[in-house]
Design a protein around this motif. Structure first.
Motif, PDB file in Angstrom:
ATOM      1  N   LEU A  65      24.076 -27.562  52.479  1.00  0.00           N
ATOM      2  CA  LEU A  65      23.496 -27.603  53.818  1.00  0.00           C
ATOM      3  C   LEU A  65      24.175 -26.579  54.726  1.00  0.00           C
ATOM      4  O   LEU A  65      25.407 -26.478  54.778  1.00  0.00           O
ATOM      5  N   GLY A  66      23.372 -25.801  55.418  1.00  0.00           N
ATOM      6  CA  GLY A  66      23.895 -24.853  56.382  1.00  0.00           C
ATOM      7  C   GLY A  66      24.342 -23.520  55.817  1.00  0.00           C
ATOM      8  O   GLY A  66      24.666 -22.600  56.575  1.00  0.00           O
ATOM      9  N   VAL A  67      24.335 -23.393  54.505  1.00  0.00           N
ATOM     10  CA  VAL A  67      24.730 -22.123  53.865  1.00  0.00           C
ATOM     11  C   VAL A  67      23.483 -21.259  53.689  1.00  0.00           C
ATOM     12  O   VAL A  67      22.440 -21.768  53.265  1.00  0.00           O
ATOM     13  N   PRO A  68      23.538 -19.965  54.036  1.00  0.00           N
ATOM     14  CA  PRO A  68      22.361 -19.105  53.853  1.00  0.00           C
ATOM     15  C   PRO A  68      21.835 -19.181  52.419  1.00  0.00           C
ATOM     16  O   PRO A  68      22.604 -19.343  51.470  1.00  0.00           O
ATOM     17  N   ARG A  69      20.524 -19.080  52.305  1.00  0.00           N
ATOM     18  CA  ARG A  69      19.918 -19.144  50.969  1.00  0.00           C
ATOM     19  C   ARG A  69      20.408 -17.986  50.095  1.00  0.00           C
ATOM     20  O   ARG A  69      20.811 -16.942  50.623  1.00  0.00           O
ATOM     21  N   PRO A  70      20.357 -18.157  48.790  1.00  0.00           N
ATOM     22  CA  PRO A  70      20.894 -17.144  47.886  1.00  0.00           C
ATOM     23  C   PRO A  70      20.255 -15.772  48.084  1.00  0.00           C
ATOM     24  O   PRO A  70      19.041 -15.663  48.276  1.00  0.00           O
ATOM     25  N   ASP A  71      21.085 -14.720  48.043  1.00  0.00           N
ATOM     26  CA  ASP A  71      20.558 -13.362  48.068  1.00  0.00           C
ATOM     27  C   ASP A  71      20.122 -13.001  46.641  1.00  0.00           C
ATOM     28  O   ASP A  71      20.325 -13.796  45.710  1.00  0.00           O
ATOM     29  N   PRO A  72      19.506 -11.845  46.422  1.00  0.00           N
ATOM     30  CA  PRO A  72      19.007 -11.508  45.073  1.00  0.00           C
ATOM     31  C   PRO A  72      20.072 -11.568  43.983  1.00  0.00           C
ATOM     32  O   PRO A  72      19.796 -12.033  42.868  1.00  0.00           O
ATOM     33  N   THR A  73      21.289 -11.121  44.281  1.00  0.00           N
ATOM     34  CA  THR A  73      22.359 -11.164  43.274  1.00  0.00           C
ATOM     35  C   THR A  73      22.703 -12.606  42.915  1.00  0.00           C
ATOM     36  O   THR A  73      22.850 -12.963  41.740  1.00  0.00           O
TER      37      THR A  73
END
Length: 310
Positions: free
Chosen positions: A30-38
């Motif tokens: 919760l509250g952590v930015p969604r995963p980037d492509p890597t």
């Protein structure tokens, strides 16, 4: 089976459905930015199943080194944000949620129709200017007795037809495969070609998936054939419609209404006329609280069913 949900609010109901099928699910913090492509590539490598939404892109390079089956579940109707390399297609099962947002998008569509025919935006603007209803470009009207042309015959289109019938509207429909939908004729739906639909309909509702065969379907030519007093409503992607032609028609015809629900596009933002007959929203039609719950439950059921088979 191990699954990863990029949704930090993935519902308890959905988690329980997966657990009952023997699927252990890790939910994004919760509250952590969604995963980037890597990070997404690493998740796809480490988990048998990933559960994503339309903002999370799955690209072909993410499958490098993957040689065992994977499930990609997307809490969406569309699949154009998922790209799988040809040589890995036999390994990957893609699941979506074709029914979850039909109610919400149909309500949005009819909400636009009601707002336009009752002149709500124009009326609000006039009141703020201290002007009375005699200054309306056209008097308000009823939906009853009007003709709606529905482009598409899927879950959303059928729900829109339910509402249209309730309001006493006549219904035209265009679909590439009318023979697959003959049951609609029992509800007084008449199948027509696109040219007849746009020429005849008082309200035009476009509800199509983003596929190669739908790109540019609502062309400048079709827009030119629409009544100058028609209401055009689209929940399809930008590729399907000629937004510039629609905006130009709205500029030239104050009685022609355009309602679009789109992903934010800087080019479109620059083109939008600042007029009460144009309404553009940032892809919110299916984004209700209830749709989100239904999508989580629907994708969990689909993943659980796939897990039980494999």
């Amino acid at each position: 089976m191990k699954a990863y949900s990029i949704f930090d609010d993935f519902s308890q109901e959905a988690r329980d459905l997966l657990a009952a099928a023997g699927v252990s699910v890790t939910v994004h913090p919760l509250g952590v930015p969604r995963p980037d492509p890597t990070q997404m590539k690493e998740i796809l490598r480490d988990y048998d199943c990933v559960i994503i939404g339309t903002s999370q892109k799955i690209t072909e390079d993410m499958f490098d080194g993957i040689e065992t089956p994977r499930i990609i579940g997307t809490a969406s109707v569309g699949l154009d944000h998922i790209r799988i390399p040809a040589e890995k297609k036999d390994l990957v099962t893609v699941l979506n949620t074709p029914k979850a947002n039909a109610q919400s998008v149909a309500e949005y569509t009819m909400g636009c129709a009601l707002s336009c025919c009752k002149r709500l935006t124009e009326g609000n603007s006039l009141y703020h200017q201290g002007k009375d209803n005699k200054q309306l470009y056209r008097k308000p009207e009823d939906l009853s007795g009007k003709t709606i042309g529905v482009v598409g015959a899927g879950n959303i289109s059928r729900r829109i037809m339910d509402y249209a019938l309730f309001f006493g509207m006549r219904i035209l429909c265009w679909t590439r495969n009318p023979d697959h939908h003959r049951d609609l004729e029992e509800r007084s739906v008449r199948f027509v070609d696109l040219h007849e639909l746009v020429r005849t309909a008082d309200y035009i509702s476009v509800n199509l998936p983003n596929k190669p065969e739908t790109v540019g379907l609502i062309s400048e030519e079709l827009v030119s054939e629409m009544k100058p007093t028609a209401v055009f409503i689209s929940v399809s992607r930008l590729d399907t419609i000629d937004a510039e032609a629609l905006f130009e028609k709205a500029r030239e015809n104050p009685g022609f209404y355009v309602c679009l629900d789109l992903d934010v596009n800087p080019q479109v933002v620059k083109q939008i006329p600042d007029q009460p007959n144009v309404l553009v929203t940032p892809h919110i039609a299916g984004g209700t609280v209830e749709t989100r719950k239904r999508m989580f439950a629907e994708i969990a059921q689909a993943v659980a069913a796939a897990a039980s088979k494999g």
